[in-house]
Every structure is written in C-alpha cells, then in structure tokens.
Design an enzyme around this catalytic site. Sequence first.
Site, PDB file in Angstrom:
ATOM      1  N   ASP A 242       0.865  -1.168   0.000  1.00 11.29           N
ATOM      2  CA  ASP A 242       0.000   0.000   0.000  1.00 11.29           C
ATOM      3  C   ASP A 242       0.910   1.230   0.000  1.00 11.29           C
ATOM      4  O   ASP A 242       2.104   1.147   0.295  1.00 11.29           O
ATOM      5  CB  ASP A 242      -0.937  -0.007   1.210  1.00 11.29           C
ATOM      6  N   GLU A 449     -17.267   9.977   5.246  1.00 11.79           N
ATOM      7  CA  GLU A 449     -16.754   8.623   5.462  1.00 11.79           C
ATOM      8  C   GLU A 449     -15.852   8.273   4.284  1.00 11.79           C
ATOM      9  O   GLU A 449     -16.253   8.358   3.138  1.00 11.79           O
ATOM     10  CB  GLU A 449     -17.883   7.603   5.623  1.00 11.79           C
TER      11      GLU A 449
END
Length: 692
Positions: A242, A449
């Site tokens: 990542d 979110e």
Amino acid sequence: MKKYLDETLSARERAEALADEMTVEEQAMQLRYDAPALKRLGIPAYNWWNEGLHGLARSGTATMFPQAIGLAATFDTELVEKAGEITALEARAKYNAYRDYGDADIYKGLTVWAPNINIFRDPRWGRGHETYGEDPYLTAEMGKAYVRGLQGDVKVLKTAACAKHFAVHSGPEALRHEFDAKASPKDMEETYLPAFEALIKDARAEGVMGAYNRLNGEPSCASEFLMAKLEEWGFDGYFVSDCWAINDFHEHHKVTSNPVDSAAKALKAGCDLNCGCTYAYVLAAFEQGLVDESDIRRACVRLMTTRIRLGMFDAKTEFDGIPYSVVSSPENKKTALKCAEESIVLLKNNGILPFDESKIKTLAVIGPNSDSRVCLEGNYCGTADRYVTFLEGIQDRFAGQVLYSQGCHLYKDRISGLAAEGDRYSEAVAAAKNADAVILCVGLDAALEGEEGDTGNEFSSGDKADLRLPESQRKLIRLIASMGKPVVTVCAAGSSVNTEVETDALVHVWYPGQEGGRALAGILFGDVSPSGKLPVTFYEDAAKLPGFTDYSMQNRTYRYAKDNILYPFGYGLTYSKIVCAKLEYGENTARVTVKNTGDRYAEDVVQLYIKDCCDCAVPNHSLCGFARVTLAPGEERVYEISVPQKSFTAVDENGARKVFSDSFTLYAGTCQPDELSERLTGTKCVKTEIRL
C-alpha cells in the site's frame, strides 16, 4: 530478436530473459511504482498506480458505477463482471490514447488496484463502502466476478486486477500506520482470508496489495504468515505495498530503524513493488549486504511477467484497436443505470411506494443530498460526463410540479456563512407544506466517510463516530416528519445508518454512480422493481458494538451478532411478495421452487444459508449461495443454485478447516432465516436437512 520479445515463449520465460538483460541497478529501478524507461532495451516508462473500484478512477472522464458496496447490494455477479469489463475496456481505450502521446503518468496504466475485498467488520470504518460487505462468501463471489471482468479470459490480460488490502484491514483509519491488528487463527481462516484465497485460486488475480497495519505483530507488507499463504495458494502474480506503507515500518511500526532496513525487510519477504519512495534505498540495502541480487531479480521478474501478460512488449494485441469512443458510451451508461437500479435497497414501505401519480400533483424534494453530485460518487471515482442527481432524476420523470429545498447543510448548522443557524429550515417547511408528498434526501458522502488523508474526512480521519446522521439533518428530518405529510426518506451512505425518525418509507441508495437519480426515480415511480439486498448488517447503536480496535468477530456481522440489529444482512423489500415454497438438495445443488404471490412483476434475490451443528461452527448461519430471480405475478419457477463443498466445513480454534459434522440445515428464502428478517419481509424461509 531478443528473447523477451518472443511471443511463443511463456510470460515468465520472457520476463526472466528481460531481467537478465538488465544490470542489478536497472532491475532495482523497476521495483518502483513509477518505473523509469530503459531506452537501450526499448522498455518505456510505466506507472503502476491506477484505480478502478467502480469504474476507471482518477483518469478524467469514465463511466461511473455505484460504489463497491452498492455493487455488492445487487447480489448479481454477472452484472458486477460486466462493470469490471467496462472498466477494463475504458482503461484500455485511455491507455491507447495516452500511449500515442507518450503519456505514462499516474492513473494511466493497465494495472488496476482493485477490488478491495477487506471484510467490512465494523460500520464505523470509513473505507467500508469500498468493499463488498461483511460476508466472506459474498465478498469472494463479487470479487471474483469483478476480477474476471477486469482481466478477461484470453491470453493477454485486458487489465491486471489487484486484490487488496491483504489481509486484516478495516480501521481505525487514524491508527492504520501504527496499528497492530490481532486476529485469531479461527477468525483468519473463517473470515479474513477466504476472499483472498478465492480471488487467487479461482479468479487468478494478477496482483495483491498489502495493508498498512501490522497483523499479529508483523507488518502486512512483510508478513511471513501472509506471504506463506500466497505461496500455499499458488499465487503467480506481483505483490505491491500500500502507498508509503513500507515507510511505516521505521516511522510508525518501529520494526526497523531506517528506510534501508525497511526496504530490505519488505523485499526479502516478497514485496515486489513499492508504492511509495522506500525502494529508492534498495540499492543501498544491496550494497550493505541486506539483500542480494537474487532478491532484486525475483521481484523484477514478477513485475515484468505482469507487464508481458498485459501485452506491453508484444508487437500487437487485440486491445490496441479499442477506440476512444467507448469511453462513457451510451451502452456503458445503460449498465451503470442497471447497476444502480439493482443496488437500491427498500428498507421500509407502508404502501406509499410506488407513488400513485394520479393522486400526487406536487412533490417536495428536500435535503442536502437532493442535488448533490458528490453523494453519487463515493471515493476512488472517475469523472462522469453527465451526472443525474436525485432531484434531476425526479424532475425528469415526474409530470407534476417539483418544489426543491436544500433544507440544511450536510453537516454544518447553516448553509450561508452569514446566516443564522438553521437558515433553510423555513424554506423546507414551506416546500413540504405545499406538496402532496415529500422525498427527503439525506445521508453522507465521501467527505464524511472515507480514507484517512482524503480531501474532507474531517471527522475521525474518515471513520464514523457513530451511526447517526449529522445533527443538522436530524433536525431537518424531525421537522419535516412532524408535519403530517407523506414522507419518503432516501438515504445515501456507504454503510449502516440509523435515521432514527420513522417516515412512511425508507430507501437506501448507497453512492449510486452517475445514473443514481434516474435509478431512484425509476424505483419511486414503480418503473423498476426494487431488488437490492443489504450486504452489511444495519445496527441500531454503535455504542453497543465491540470496540473498534477489536478484530475478534464475536458479536460482529450477521454470523455472530446476538442483538443490536436494525435491519439484517440480506434484507430488502420489493413491490411484490416472492416466496420460496419448496427446497430440495442433491449433488451439491439446491433446487428452490420460487413463486411470486403478489400482483406486480418483481425481481428478488433467493439466498441460501447453511447451519452447521458442530461446536466450532459460526453461532448463527452462513450464506452459501444466491441467485437473482425474475417473476411475473402468480408465476412459479424452479431455480438451481450450486452449494460449494466448502459450505460444509467449519473452522476450529487452531484455524483448521474441515468437515466436523454430518448434519446440516439448509435454508432458502429472500432473506435470512432469522425472526427479525422474516418479520420485516413477511415471508419465511424453507429448509431441508442434509446428512453427509
């Protein structure tokens, strides 16, 4: 001819030949996500970083499908595969155009870092809407379908999919760079690993991305446990970190002391590609004897294998002629519309829907998400060439008058900075007062979110503090609901939300993509049968959930939850009543007799659940099959649904999966076989006993 250009050889043979043409310094440079050109070998520069969770992302104009959680709500693997095919098609068309201009920038390649198949274990996690929900089986089936769509089924990959984030990753976002997720062997095998195993074994996903967090003490991008699992499953692609996760080794996890050690640790473990800057130190690690030439070569070969599988060094591929005109084509938008229609979940309806247009002359459309493009998008999105907001979709469809008021800000206490608190409430009341019915468009968007560090996400680093709407919207709902008008609440959000105030109907639309407004209007006016199902449990109260940092599955998700359930996993109403009347099982296949006992044409989803009697099985039941059904009023049909052999296994506390029992109960219905689901739907599941 150079050996690596010989298309009669395997991709791995060609990659090995290509790596052997490079110096160790050149090999090391190819381990960066922004790999430089090797002009003497005719290798162009390539940026590995591209996104495509629900359509080609961050690369300008593209068809925008519902966010992944909405795709999961369709329970339609064929449609999800089609969305993947279109994403890959548009990626190829753009790649061809970019290549003509010598443009090898970020978000312009063929390695698509999707899908996200993490388990949405906690509704507070901001990135949960990037996933396919809380169930390992549904996640695996949807993930495999999307990978098949992205990669195709010919010798040359259309694009290279990437299963992320391996493996135990679901918040909290604010702690992800330093957090150590503790997961038991049972939870690993039963919940966190199955989807990754399925995508690698069954769909042959070309890439795997590691996570930011540690897992049981090991950084995920250098985990011996996780890398061993990949080898066990026969993974034959490339592993990427990542972004800047390897940097976390020394800066946050403190498992190494400097970037040289971090690069060495990741490379030795099997991380081939660094999204970030830490592999700039690979040569320093080599010079210090922390890695050897074989480590660098192994990673380089894997990366070149993927590029060769994509046809990058072939004289010609069947995808070279894909024209730019396929981008956002009318046909692609039709699929986006179909995805949005199937994703919408009808949670409550007292009979107000579908609207009777003979009785409604004026509609009020009220709320901060009524005319919002942002709430159509979700995160990791492309740019649609046209958006249809909820307001626009209703205006286009409804022949009468539409009164509109934003009502309130998404989360602030006023819309105009110089105005008093609640500056649009009076306008909203006026609109509602002068309408025959109200459509109240509330919810969230990716600014509330999402991923830590994204634009917005100013609350809890993208995670949700609770399951409530912002106070500005709670006031608006209470105000409008108290007027005595018929009210339909439309909630756009990527996760579990408790709107708290009862209205006549409740529709959950997720982040439905560019055609969201048209899809919603089709549902509201009965042109389309609602058929979406919840891929996550909607809980009543976040305070009753286990701690956010607790990765145990106890009292989480429908398989383990004991209480605190507002709307169950797998739940969703239609405008008719479809029931399962009979269930038979034999030769790994369930035969389900399904009948439409209502008076309207309808689509629905038949779901199979299995209950194992052994002590180590999940306490409730597990999804083990599903099928979309389409029935006219009064029509009865028999559907055959395969039941995987894995459904009859359970996992013990040591993480061992095997058949422990010879007695099982198989259920079939349009919902779960639990009391709440059956009460909400007004239908019961049928069941049959199976003995092995």
